[in-house]
Each structure stands twice: as C-alpha cells, then as structure tokens.
Design an enzyme around this catalytic site. Structure first.
Site, PDB file in Angstrom:
ATOM      1  N   ASP A   1       0.758  -1.210  -0.054  1.00 55.98           N
ATOM      2  CA  ASP A   1      -0.124  -0.019  -0.130  1.00 55.98           C
ATOM      3  C   ASP A   1       0.907   1.250   0.062  1.00 55.98           C
ATOM      4  OD1 ASP A   1      -2.526  -1.307   0.053  1.00 55.98           O
ATOM      5  OD2 ASP A   1      -2.986  -0.895   2.051  1.00 55.98           O
TER       6      ASP A   1
ATOM      7  N   MET B   1      -9.876   8.101   8.518  1.00 59.98           N
ATOM      8  CA  MET B   1     -10.623   8.609   7.464  1.00 59.98           C
ATOM      9  C   MET B   1     -11.459   9.781   7.747  1.00 59.98           C
ATOM     10  SD  MET B   1     -11.138   5.070   5.727  1.00 59.98           S
ATOM     11  CE  MET B   1     -11.552   4.360   7.110  1.00 59.98           C
TER      12      MET B   1
ATOM     13  N   LYS C   1      -3.703   2.940  -2.522  1.00 61.40           N
ATOM     14  CA  LYS C   1      -5.093   3.910  -2.930  1.00 61.40           C
ATOM     15  C   LYS C   1      -4.649   5.278  -2.470  1.00 61.40           C
ATOM     16  CE  LYS C   1      -8.660   0.171  -2.931  1.00 61.40           C
ATOM     17  NZ  LYS C   1      -7.704  -0.789  -2.455  1.00 61.40           N
TER      18      LYS C   1
HETATM   19  C1  LIG Z   1      -7.468   3.000   5.089  1.00 67.39           C
HETATM   20  S1  LIG Z   1      -7.283   3.492   6.691  1.00 67.39           S
HETATM   21  C2  LIG Z   1      -5.947   2.378   7.306  1.00 67.39           C
HETATM   22  C3  LIG Z   1      -6.048   2.166   8.683  1.00 67.39           C
HETATM   23  C4  LIG Z   1      -5.056   1.010   8.991  1.00 67.39           C
HETATM   24  N1  LIG Z   1      -5.278  -0.312   8.503  1.00 67.39           N
HETATM   25  C5  LIG Z   1      -4.600   1.047  10.623  1.00 67.39           C
HETATM   26  O1  LIG Z   1      -4.980  -0.139  11.108  1.00 67.39           O
HETATM   27  O2  LIG Z   1      -4.186   2.158  11.035  1.00 67.39           O
HETATM   28  C6  LIG Z   1      -6.617   5.031   6.390  1.00 67.39           C
HETATM   29  C7  LIG Z   1      -6.767   5.842   7.725  1.00 67.39           C
HETATM   30  O3  LIG Z   1      -6.113   5.616   8.830  1.00 67.39           O
HETATM   31  C8  LIG Z   1      -5.639   6.451   9.525  1.00 67.39           C
HETATM   32  N2  LIG Z   1      -4.081   6.790   9.603  1.00 67.39           N
HETATM   33  C9  LIG Z   1      -3.264   5.652   8.956  1.00 67.39           C
HETATM   34  N3  LIG Z   1      -2.143   6.008   9.265  1.00 67.39           N
HETATM   35  C10 LIG Z   1      -2.150   7.094   9.999  1.00 67.39           C
HETATM   36  C11 LIG Z   1      -1.101   7.944  10.616  1.00 67.39           C
HETATM   37  N4  LIG Z   1       0.085   7.386  10.642  1.00 67.39           N
HETATM   38  N5  LIG Z   1      -1.339   8.984  11.253  1.00 67.39           N
HETATM   39  C12 LIG Z   1      -2.905   9.298  11.362  1.00 67.39           C
HETATM   40  N6  LIG Z   1      -3.829   8.520  10.823  1.00 67.39           N
HETATM   41  C13 LIG Z   1      -3.431   7.639  10.315  1.00 67.39           C
HETATM   42  C14 LIG Z   1      -6.131   8.006   8.670  1.00 67.39           C
HETATM   43  O4  LIG Z   1      -7.371   8.192   9.429  1.00 67.39           O
HETATM   44  C15 LIG Z   1      -6.360   7.441   7.382  1.00 67.39           C
HETATM   45  O5  LIG Z   1      -7.362   7.975   6.754  1.00 67.39           O
END
Ligand SMILES: C[S@@+](CC[C@H](N)C(=O)[O-])C[C@H]1O[C@@H](n2cnc3c(N)ncnc32)[C@H](O)[C@@H]1O
Length: 281
Positions: free
Chosen positions: A38, A175, A60
C-alpha cells in the site's frame, strides 16, 4: 519464519514509524517472492526484501485512480497459485479499516491459504505518540474505532450518530478529516457536548507529526486553519486534552486552538503555553 510458497500473508506494517513494524512482518518481507504493498507503509519497509522479489504497488490515493479491490484480490490469488510466497503489506493493521477481511474472503473462496499478521493500528499508535492514552482510567473506560468516511457506494450511512453521541468513551475516527465538519455537527446534533475536547493527529508516528487540540465544536475550524490533511485521525473525548500535557513523542508538534474552550478539566493541564513546539527526537 520464512514465507511459504503458495501462501498469502496479510501483513500489517504499522502506522508509519519503521520501529513499530513487528518482527514477524520483517521476517516475511525478507523471505517473500512477491510483495503487494500500500501507500501508507513505513519508509524503508521494503528495504529488507530479497533483491529478486517482485514489488508491486497497489496503493490507493484518496480521489485518484487506483487498482480496484477486486483486481488486487485476483492478483494475490494468481501469484499464490503460481507457487509464490506472497506478502500483502498494509499500513496499520490489516483488519482495522484495511480491507484485509475482503482480501481474506477472496483468498478463502479461491482455496488459497492465507495468514493474518496483525500490525500496530494508527488509532492506538498515533494517539499514543500524540500523548493521548485512548483509555485513560480517569476519563474513558471504552474506545470505539469509527470510520469517518464511508464507502461512497453505500446509499445509506451505517453510522448510528445517536449511539456514537452517547458512547461512554473515546471515539477515534479513521478517514475523518474530509467530513470532519459534518461528522462533528452530526455528533453534536445527536447530543454529544460541543465543548468536549477533541484532537486531530496528522502523520501520526511519522516525521512531521502534528496535533491540533480544540473542542468537538471547533476542531474543524482548527484543522482548516492549521492545514491538517490526510492521513489523520480524529480523537473525540476528554483524553484528547492529554495531547497538551503528556506529549508521548518528542518528534511531534502540538497546536492548541486559540478559539477552543475545552470543558472544565478535572486535572490541571501541564502545558501552559498555547503553542508547543517540541524538539527533535
Ligand atoms: C484506510 S485506513 C487504514 C487504517 C490502518 N489499517 C490502521 O490500522 O491504522 C486509512 C486511515 O487511517 C488513518 N491513519 C493511518 N495511518 C495514520 C497515521 N500515521 N497517522 C494518522 N492517521 C493515520 C487515517 O485516518 C487514514 O485516513
């Protein structure tokens, strides 16, 4: 343990800091024949991959064309059926808003063996690096992970704003930046206190992490003013104010909204300055 031929590993790479990758993820990356990854994986996450490993980007980007989910499933199945050991590397945890469940179902339906390797999810890690203990004993005995942006193909929202407004604990929205204004308004309309502390954490655990702290009613304005963008988490609940007094990681930056008026606090904030700039790690 080495990745086995014909098996797909749905692997969580954690939220961004390479130090939060699990040993199991590194072992699998180092031995896999093919790695489908990803966008939100830690820098250097693929550095240990074999020189002859096939590295395939299937990330994505919000609002941009990307490899459809069905196509990703198809390619994983084809690679495994060709006898390859396959790592599907995802940000955070594969089963927390990571579509790992759908990929697992597709693999199972095709008779392909798979394993899930959990990762550290952003909801916990980004909050922690921002100094927010999502279940501080004094403030929250429950935490809910919520999507702030539902599948646009769904006709009706599955979010129960009434239940979320009355949820007795911390709400962590993934998100959630794009719809922050609408979501905050929906929560307040359903009865959540507009003065409740809330925070937005951008790039949690990564270089350049930033945190804006305000109230539920003013966070959208603070996020707009600070230019906070994706990836970011929204944390709603009294624990959010801990970002000001327990900064968990010295690489981050915390901004308190000038227009915020958090609900009366039981414990005194240890950060008297409205703007805290923290030094290097
Ligand atoms: C498609 S989701 C994936 C989540 C991921 N599977 C997890 O367990 O953290 C993507 C969202 O996760 C959050 N996210 C992922 N990495 C992040 C980070 N390093 N800091 C803040 N938010 C994060 C944000 O809200 C982003 O829009």
């Amino acid at each position: 343990m080495r990745a086995r031929a014909g098996v797909v590993y749905l692997v969580g790479a954690g939220p961004g800091d390479p130090g939060l990758m699990t040993m199991r993820s590194l072992e699998l990356i180092a031995s896999a024949d093919a790695i489908f990854h990803d966008r939100l994986i830690p820098p250097g996450a693929l550095a240990g991959a074999r020189e002859d490993a096939e590295l395939v980007y299937v990330g994505k980007v919000p609002g941009k064309p990307s490899v459809p989910q069905e196509e990703i499933g198809k390619r994983l199945i084809e690679a495994a059926q060709a006898g390859k050991s396959v790592v599907r590397l995802k940000g955070g945890d594969p089963f927390v808003f990571g579509r790992g469940g759908e990929e697992g179902e597709a693999l199972r339906a095709a008779g392909v063996e798979f394993e899930v390797v959990p990762g550290v999810t952003a909801g916990v890690a980004a909050s922690a690096y921002a100094g927010i203990p999502v279940t501080h004993r004094d403030d929250a005995s429950a935490v809910a992970f919520v999507t702030g942006h539902e599948d646009p193909e769904k006709e009706e929202t599955a979010l129960d704003w009434d239940a979320l407004a009355h949820f007795p604990g911390t709400l962590v929205f993934y998100m959630g930046v794009k719809r922050l204004n609408d979501n905050a308004a929906a929560l307040i309309a359903a009865g959540r206190d507009a003065d409740e502390p809330a925070a937005a954490i951008e790039r949690g655990t990564m270089d350049g992490q930033r945190t804006a702290v305000a109230t539920l009613g003013t966070l959208a304005e603070a996020v707009e003013r600070e230019g906070i963008g994706s990836p970011a988490l929204i944390v709603v609940g009294p624990v959010s104010r801990d970002a000001r007094r327990l900064p968990g990681w010295s690489g981050g930056r915390c901004t308190e909204s000038a227009s915020s008026s958090p609900a009366p606090v039981r414990r005194q904030a240890a950060w008297p300055r409205p703007f805290v700039r923290l030094g290097p790690r």
